[in-house]
Design a protein around this motif. Structure first.
Motif, PDB file in Angstrom:
ATOM      1  N   PRO A 117     -37.690  51.362 -16.759  1.00  0.00           N
ATOM      2  CA  PRO A 117     -38.307  50.660 -15.622  1.00  0.00           C
ATOM      3  C   PRO A 117     -39.683  51.241 -15.345  1.00  0.00           C
ATOM      4  N   ASP A 150     -37.444  49.398  -8.254  1.00  0.00           N
ATOM      5  CA  ASP A 150     -38.301  48.335  -8.778  1.00  0.00           C
ATOM      6  C   ASP A 150     -38.197  47.145  -7.829  1.00  0.00           C
ATOM      7  N   LEU A 196     -36.488  43.817  -8.808  1.00  0.00           N
ATOM      8  CA  LEU A 196     -35.025  43.707  -8.857  1.00  0.00           C
ATOM      9  C   LEU A 196     -34.459  43.091  -7.588  1.00  0.00           C
ATOM     10  N   GLU A 197     -35.274  42.945  -6.549  1.00  0.00           N
ATOM     11  CA  GLU A 197     -34.822  42.331  -5.302  1.00  0.00           C
ATOM     12  C   GLU A 197     -34.780  40.810  -5.385  1.00  0.00           C
ATOM     13  N   LEU A 211     -31.507  37.825  -9.311  1.00  0.00           N
ATOM     14  CA  LEU A 211     -31.086  39.029 -10.025  1.00  0.00           C
ATOM     15  C   LEU A 211     -30.175  39.925  -9.191  1.00  0.00           C
ATOM     16  N   TRP A 212     -30.367  39.911  -7.865  1.00  0.00           N
ATOM     17  CA  TRP A 212     -29.747  40.938  -7.032  1.00  0.00           C
ATOM     18  C   TRP A 212     -28.225  41.029  -7.151  1.00  0.00           C
ATOM     19  N   VAL A 241     -27.678  43.079 -10.154  1.00  0.00           N
ATOM     20  CA  VAL A 241     -28.167  44.433  -9.925  1.00  0.00           C
ATOM     21  C   VAL A 241     -27.184  45.207  -9.048  1.00  0.00           C
ATOM     22  N   TYR A 296     -31.207  49.479 -15.298  1.00  0.00           N
ATOM     23  CA  TYR A 296     -32.327  48.681 -15.822  1.00  0.00           C
ATOM     24  C   TYR A 296     -32.276  48.619 -17.348  1.00  0.00           C
ATOM     25  N   TYR A 348     -33.348  44.202 -17.973  1.00  0.00           N
ATOM     26  CA  TYR A 348     -34.069  43.400 -16.989  1.00  0.00           C
ATOM     27  C   TYR A 348     -35.523  43.162 -17.388  1.00  0.00           C
TER      28      TYR A 348
END
Length: 262
Positions: free
Chosen positions: A3, A9, A12-13, A17-18, A21, A223, A228
């Motif tokens: 990452p 990161d 990633l929010e 994706l969350w 994650v 990650y 990702y």
């Protein structure tokens, strides 16, 4: 690929994706803790369902390429009814859909006493309203009046922070630790985009010493394993909320230095 950020990161929010994650981080957190626990404890992942607001794309309209006309059909007379025009704006609908998450509970073996609850906050925990942040706060209060410790990890810049009695400093992310013996005081770690995340303590029952949770290492491991980097376009701005001007300038310079922006 590693990452590009020293800590969390912000890409990633992304709401798309969350959930993945969150699931992966919770699993890595639990594995880290499990390896350090004395034999009289176990760390378990407890699933729960939260309703998240997601965009539902409009149904695609299909128009035929060829039209069949009936030449014998007479023209209809004008009736004086106005033709209804299409609306000037069309946007996706925001709907609440069920999303599965998980929390970590450290319990004693056999009698299953809850020792420490670990929450990685989801958007539903931070959404204002009775079914969001208010419901989460009610659960927090239940733990505060119990004999269990509470560790809260907030890696989302948006939404409502867990409640404390005084204003929090400006920061992108936070970690909150409520130890039974220190209540009502809460230990708080503000985290910036620019800083690494140092390991935090995870308390157990006295007299057992704390174990540690390396959140930064967990983010890096997650990650790499999830790849990702194949999904994220670092040439675009991170998902909302907007960064401060200083954060945006630092992020742009940092990504350029990493070769991820022209």
């Amino acid at each position: 690929m590693e990452p590009p950020f020293p800590g969390m990161d912000p890409y990633l929010e992304d709401p798309g994706l969350w959930p993945d994650v969150h699931h992966r981080l919770i699993t890595v957190f639990c594995d880290q803790i499990q390896e350090q626990l004395p034999p009289r404890y176990r760390a378990v992942i407890t699933p729960y369902v939260a309703f998240e607001s997601v965009e539902i794309a409009p149904v695609r309209k299909i128009a035929p390429d060829v039209a069949v006309l009936d030449r014998d059909q007479p023209h209809l007379p004008y009736t004086g009814v106005a033709v209804v025009e299409e609306a000037p704006l069309s946007l996706p609908a925001a709907m609440l859909v069920p999303v599965e998450y998980g929390r970590i509970e450290i319990r004693t073996v056999r009698d299953q006493t809850l020792v420490t609850a670990i929450e990685l906050l989801s958007p539903a925990n931070k959404r204002p309203g009775l079914d969001g942040a208010d419901a989460y706060e009610k659960k927090r209060q239940e733990i505060f009046f119990s004999t269990a410790h509470l560790l809260e990890i907030d890696l989302l810049r948006g939404g409502k922070r867990p409640q404390v009695a005084r204003p929090l400093p400006e920061a992108s992310y936070f970690i909150f630790l409520s130890r039974v013996q220190r209540r009502p005081y809460i230990d708080i770690w503000p985290l910036s985009l620019q800083a690494t995340i140092t390991p935090v303590p995870v308390p157990l029952q006295a007299p057992d010493p704390d174990v540690r949770l390396d959140i930064g290492a967990a983010i890096r491991e997650t990650y790499r394993r999830a790849r990702y980097d194949l999904e994220i376009d670092y040439r675009q701005p991170p998902p909302p909320p907007d960064l401060t001007p200083d954060e945006a300038a630092w992020l742009d310079a940092h990504l350029r230095a990493c070769g991820l922006r022209p």
